[in-house]
Enzyme design. Structure first.
Site, PDB file in Angstrom:
ATOM      1  N   ASP A  76      49.199  -3.462  34.771  1.00 54.66           N
ATOM      2  CA  ASP A  76      49.675  -1.859  34.189  1.00 54.66           C
ATOM      3  C   ASP A  76      49.656  -1.428  32.354  1.00 54.66           C
ATOM      4  OD1 ASP A  76      51.548  -4.292  33.741  1.00 54.66           O
ATOM      5  OD2 ASP A  76      52.862  -2.321  33.521  1.00 54.66           O
ATOM      6  N   GLU A 138      54.595  -5.374  33.951  1.00 52.44           N
ATOM      7  CA  GLU A 138      54.908  -6.041  32.898  1.00 52.44           C
ATOM      8  C   GLU A 138      55.189  -4.921  31.317  1.00 52.44           C
ATOM      9  OE1 GLU A 138      53.876  -7.489  28.863  1.00 52.44           O
ATOM     10  OE2 GLU A 138      53.374  -5.896  29.658  1.00 52.44           O
TER      11      GLU A 138
HETATM   12 ZN   LIG Z   1      50.473  -5.562  27.706  1.00 51.66          ZN
END
Ligand SMILES: [Zn+2]
Length: 391
Positions: A76, A138
């Site tokens: 992401d 994340e």
């Molecule tokens: Zn990162």
């Protein structure tokens, strides 16, 4: 099996073209990776989220059911909304030895290097397997990697060590702080402000809590410091506060967010207990005397553990050797390394690009950084083929 061989730049071009902003699905990117690996004879294991809109991928090259070295990265990226880009953020563009695009530094550049190394790894007779780990979410609190780590030692082989490829300019990072975020909701009782004693003013209560937070903040600052970090102590502060409806009403509700950027070793459960005890013992009794329905709800909204590899880390020793470096560094940003480490796999952070370019408009990575990373990964393949001693 002989699959297609793409250059790092070609692979990065593909990866950047998938808009994997954290609130969107990463499935198309994962399908691309799965297909690519399969063309090289590498079978992936997928760990989807509940509704299948996000997927982690874990694959092993080399002997199965043997603990190897995992290369890990998140798929992401952060949003481009509100940023002024010179070129399309989801189209890789080269200017003066730099590759522009969302995620080039954070951290699709590393993912491209991982994928470009696959044909080489497949051709080698690896003694130590190399695992490839792709996570999601994340950027919104290291969420997606957690279900994957939960499968380690069960459906997925627990890695002997993990290299997290967040941007470090290919230096070796062996510790970072860990952010913890709390969300507090205070419920009181509304009243006409001229009749203040009939109400419970939640902003006043928030002020008391704020005082306690400021006292803890001061104590953290006075605690033994770690000069490797900037600033060299754990920071704590209220980051958001919302309350009240009108100037003539006793505010019935107030919410407050605060965070700690903890050094490794800071006792987060103790701080959490202290704040809850302060709320229960100091704030609540007065509130309840006026309004039995009054309440203070305290929740940890997100927590990423701080990371410290430790002095005798095999992961650090190997990363230093492969990166041809002789000293380690500390950083203030958080990564998935602390979660891998707590999950049982010694970790280290080493990856291409500069954190200064991460999350910015016109994010870029230097081609030279990708070349350095590829050389690092080639040396990893040589090491994994010819023996597993680290020192
Ligand atoms: Zn990162």
């Amino acid at each position: 099996m002989k699959g297609p061989e793409y250059s790092v730049i070609e692979l990065l071009d593909r990866l950047v073209s998938f808009d994997t902003t954290s609130h969107k699905s990463n499935v198309a990117l994962i399908r691309f990776v799965e297909d690519y690996l399969l063309q090289h004879g590498v079978v992936s294991q997928l760990v989807p989220n509940a509704d299948g809109s996000k997927v982690s991928l874990y694959a092993t090259i080399g002997p199965e059911n043997v603990a190897g070295v995992a290369l890990s990265g998140h798929t992401d990226v952060v949003p481009v909304v509100g940023q002024q880009w010179t070129s399309d953020p989801f189209m890789l563009t080269e200017r003066d030895g730099k590759l522009y695009g969302r995620g080039t530094t954070d951290m699709k550049g590393f993912l491209a290097c991982m994928l470009a190394a696959v044909p080489d790894y497949v051709n080698r007779k690896l003694q130590v397997p190399i695992h490839l780990a792709f996570s999601y979410d994340e950027e919104i609190g290291c969420l997606g990697v957690r279900p994957m780590i939960a499968e380690f030692g069960k459906r997925l082989t627990m890695p002997r060590m993990v290299f997290v490829g967040e941007p470090t300019l290919m230096t070796v990072v062996d510790c970072h702080k860990g952010p913890v975020r709390w969300h507090v909701t205070i419920k009181g009782r509304a009243a006409h402000s001229s009749m203040a004693p009939l109400g419970v003013n939640t902003i006043t209560v928030a002020g008391k809590l704020l005082g306690e937070i400021a006292r803890i903040e001061a104590e953290l600052k006075e605690a033994p410091q770690d000069a490797r970090f900037d600033p060299p102590y754990a920071t704590m502060q209220v980051t958001k506060i919302t309350g009240g409806t009108a100037t003539n009403i006793v505010p019935v509700q107030c919410t407050m967010d605060f965070d700690i950027r903890a050094l490794p070793g800071v006792d987060i459960p103790a701080i959490d207990r202290r704040i809850r005890a302060f709320a229960a013992d100091v704030c609540l009794p007065d509130m309840k005397r006026v309004a039995p329905e009054a309440a203070i709800d305290i929740a940890i909204a997100n927590q990423v553990p701080p990371f410290a590899a430790g002095e005798h880390s095999e992961a650090v020793a190997l990363a230093l050797r492969l990166a041809e470096q002789n000293e380690t560094h500390a950083v203030s940003y958080a990564t998935e390394a602390g979660l891998f480490q707590t999950g049982g796999s010694p970790s280290v952070v080493v990856g291409p690009g500069d954190i200064a370019q991460a999350h910015t408009a016109d994010e870029w990575i230097a081609i030279e950084q990708l070349e350095k990373c590829s050389a690092f990964l080639t040396r990893l393949g040589e090491w994994a083929e010819h023996g597993s001693a680290v020192r």
